[in-house]
Design a protein around this motif. Structure first.
Motif, PDB file in Angstrom:
ATOM      1  N   ASP A 247     -24.122  23.385 -14.007  1.00 34.49           N
ATOM      2  CA  ASP A 247     -24.416  22.298 -13.076  1.00 34.49           C
ATOM      3  C   ASP A 247     -25.656  21.541 -13.548  1.00 34.49           C
ATOM      4  O   ASP A 247     -26.672  22.163 -13.894  1.00 34.49           O
ATOM      5  CB  ASP A 247     -24.648  22.841 -11.675  1.00 34.49           C
ATOM      6  N   MET A 248     -25.582  20.235 -13.537  1.00 32.54           N
ATOM      7  CA  MET A 248     -26.712  19.415 -13.983  1.00 32.54           C
ATOM      8  C   MET A 248     -26.879  18.210 -13.069  1.00 32.54           C
ATOM      9  O   MET A 248     -25.932  17.742 -12.436  1.00 32.54           O
ATOM     10  CB  MET A 248     -26.491  18.955 -15.431  1.00 32.54           C
ATOM     11  N   ASP A 249     -28.115  17.755 -12.966  1.00 34.73           N
ATOM     12  CA  ASP A 249     -28.380  16.514 -12.251  1.00 34.73           C
ATOM     13  C   ASP A 249     -28.990  15.509 -13.218  1.00 34.73           C
ATOM     14  O   ASP A 249     -29.208  15.809 -14.393  1.00 34.73           O
ATOM     15  CB  ASP A 249     -29.268  16.746 -11.021  1.00 34.73           C
ATOM     16  N   PHE A 250     -29.275  14.302 -12.715  1.00 31.78           N
ATOM     17  CA  PHE A 250     -29.629  13.202 -13.603  1.00 31.78           C
ATOM     18  C   PHE A 250     -31.019  12.663 -13.286  1.00 31.78           C
ATOM     19  O   PHE A 250     -31.454  12.650 -12.127  1.00 31.78           O
ATOM     20  CB  PHE A 250     -28.610  12.071 -13.468  1.00 31.78           C
ATOM     21  N   PRO A 251     -31.726  12.157 -14.297  1.00 30.06           N
ATOM     22  CA  PRO A 251     -33.021  11.526 -14.051  1.00 30.06           C
ATOM     23  C   PRO A 251     -32.847  10.119 -13.498  1.00 30.06           C
ATOM     24  O   PRO A 251     -31.730   9.586 -13.458  1.00 30.06           O
ATOM     25  CB  PRO A 251     -33.658  11.490 -15.444  1.00 30.06           C
TER      26      PRO A 251
END
Length: 443
Positions: A247-251
């Motif tokens: 799982d990853m989020d974004f800047p």
């Protein structure tokens, strides 16, 4: 005063005159090696940095109408700041180094897979944009979609399936990615909501059993001499062989110097986590210092489930070289942009595309921007936006809701409608940034 007016006249004479676009769908250049697909042009446009006096006056007038902190989602921006590609195609370009993405599935240890996932994540920022000048992609129209694939390794041949669906095979006819091979990295993106603006994406390599699912809700605000864009939504890399999800989020993205030559940088703290293995990564995107210093710098740390100190750290510039340092002092290069080569997208020629596919939908706008005919580009852009408003008004009048073609909202998840294939996909909403059914406006 005489010299000043003479200089202004000279500047006006040097501004390129608009040329009327005469290119039609049939005239759009195809790949000479494979005429069923479009010829891919370089992302970098040498004229993107140009800014004449007329453009500056338009931007100044627009800024005078805005307030600090104002949401720019519903603000109509001038066409000369547009990037000649849809935001959906921009998301496809994040996979322009396909071998880096597929390398995640080839690693044999959990730590190596986390490092490979981090490498892919950091490579997407240089893959998505070749030009340093900040240009804005087209805001996708509700229902717009973009499809393409990347050929992997020596797989450069024609797809084994006919480009046009045939009546005798219902499964092929209904599959939106029917013209791609199992050894291709396929991509499909769709604008699933207009208010708020949400784009859903799905990328898949069948043979390696690796896929990416994600959606992005973009929120942009005006901050005086800069514009900030918040990227809300999850990205998930799934490895079927190991039953792992990353799982990853974004800047956030900040566009600066909007009155001169605008440039963009990514800033903020992001995370990558794998619940099954317990490995995680923290990434900090540094803003460019006001005095001296360099843009696009990052610092990252990788942790195991039990460790309080990082297993390694990563430093460098995401558009140049990233270096991994281990506790024993050992160093190795994680990513070097000079050694990777962009893979061309394979996009069907315009006459074979649906009316709602990005390149065909925005064809007239793009052609007029290429011809430096801003007025005609604005006219075609306004026609698309007006049609979208009329369709929304009609749905409101009839009491109907819009239903995306390739994705659907299932509770708190955006799911790809063709998930019943052996390699299905779904997008789970993280806590704190969910888009509930009532949040998705059909307009």
């Amino acid at each position: 005063m005489h010299l000043f007016m003479k200089e202004r006249k000279k500047k006006r004479q040097n501004v390129p005159k608009p040329m009327r676009s005469t290119c039609s769908l049939e005239d759009c250049p195809c790949d000479p090696k494979d005429p069923d697909y479009m010829l891919e042009e370089p992302l970098h446009d040498p004229n993107d940095g140009s800014q004449n006096d007329s453009n500056k006056s338009v931007i100044s007038h627009l800024m005078s109408q805005l307030k600090i902190g104002m949401d720019l989602t519903k603000v109509t921006l001038p066409t000369f700041i547009l990037e000649k590609r849809s935001l959906l195609e921009f998301y496809a370009d994040l996979f322009a180094y396909p071998e880096i993405f597929l390398d995640i599935a080839k690693k044999t240890t959990p730590l190596d897979r986390m490092m490979a996932c981090l490498r892919f994540y950091l490579s997407t920022f240089s893959a998505g944009r070749e030009n340093t000048v900040c240009k804005k992609p087209y805001n996708p129209i509700l229902g717009e979609h973009f499809r393409c694939y990347y050929s992997i390794g020596n797989n450069r041949g024609r797809p084994t399936t006919e480009l046009k669906p045939y009546e005798g095979n219902t499964s092929v006819k209904n599959d939106p990615l029917y013209w791609m091979n199992a050894d291709d990295l396929s991509f499909i993106g769709e604008q699933v909501s207009h208010h708020p603006p949400v784009s859903a994406c799905h990328a898949l390599h069948h043979e390696l059993g690796i896929k990416y699912d994600g959606h992005v809700w973009t929120k942009s605000k005006f901050y005086g001499l800069s514009v900030g864009v918040e990227m809300i939504g999850p990205g998930i890399v799934t490895l079927e062989q190991y039953d792992e999800q990353y799982d990853m989020d974004f800047p956030n993205v900040v566009c600066r110097s909007i009155l001169t030559i605008p440039w963009a940088e990514v800033v903020g703290d992001t995370h990558i986590t794998c619940a099954k293995t317990g490995f995680s990564a923290k990434v900090k995107f540094h803003p460019k210092p006001f005095y001296r210093g360099y843009p696009n710098r990052i610092f990252a740390e990788v942790f195991s489930k039990t460790s309080k100190t990082p297993l390694c750290t990563i430093e460098g510039k995401w558009d140049d070289v990233l270096t991994t340092t281990y506790p024993d002092g050992r160093k190795e290069v994680l990513f070097d942009k000079s050694t990777v080569i962009r893979a061309p997208k394979r996009v069907r020629k315009l006459t074979d595309q649906d009316n709602q596919e990005s390149r065909r939908l925005w064809f007239n706008v793009t052609q007029n921007l290429l011809s430096r005919n801003g007025e005609e580009a604005t006219t075609h852009k306004s026609q698309l936006e007006q049609k979208q408003r009329e369709e929304a008004a009609m749905r409101e009048k009839n009491g109907t809701k819009y239903h995306p073609k390739y994705f659907e909202l299932d509770g708190t998840k955006w799911v790809y409608k063709h998930r019943n294939s052996p390699h299905h996909s779904s997008i789970e909403e993280p806590c704190g940034s969910s888009v509930s059914p009532q949040d998705v406006d059909s307009s």
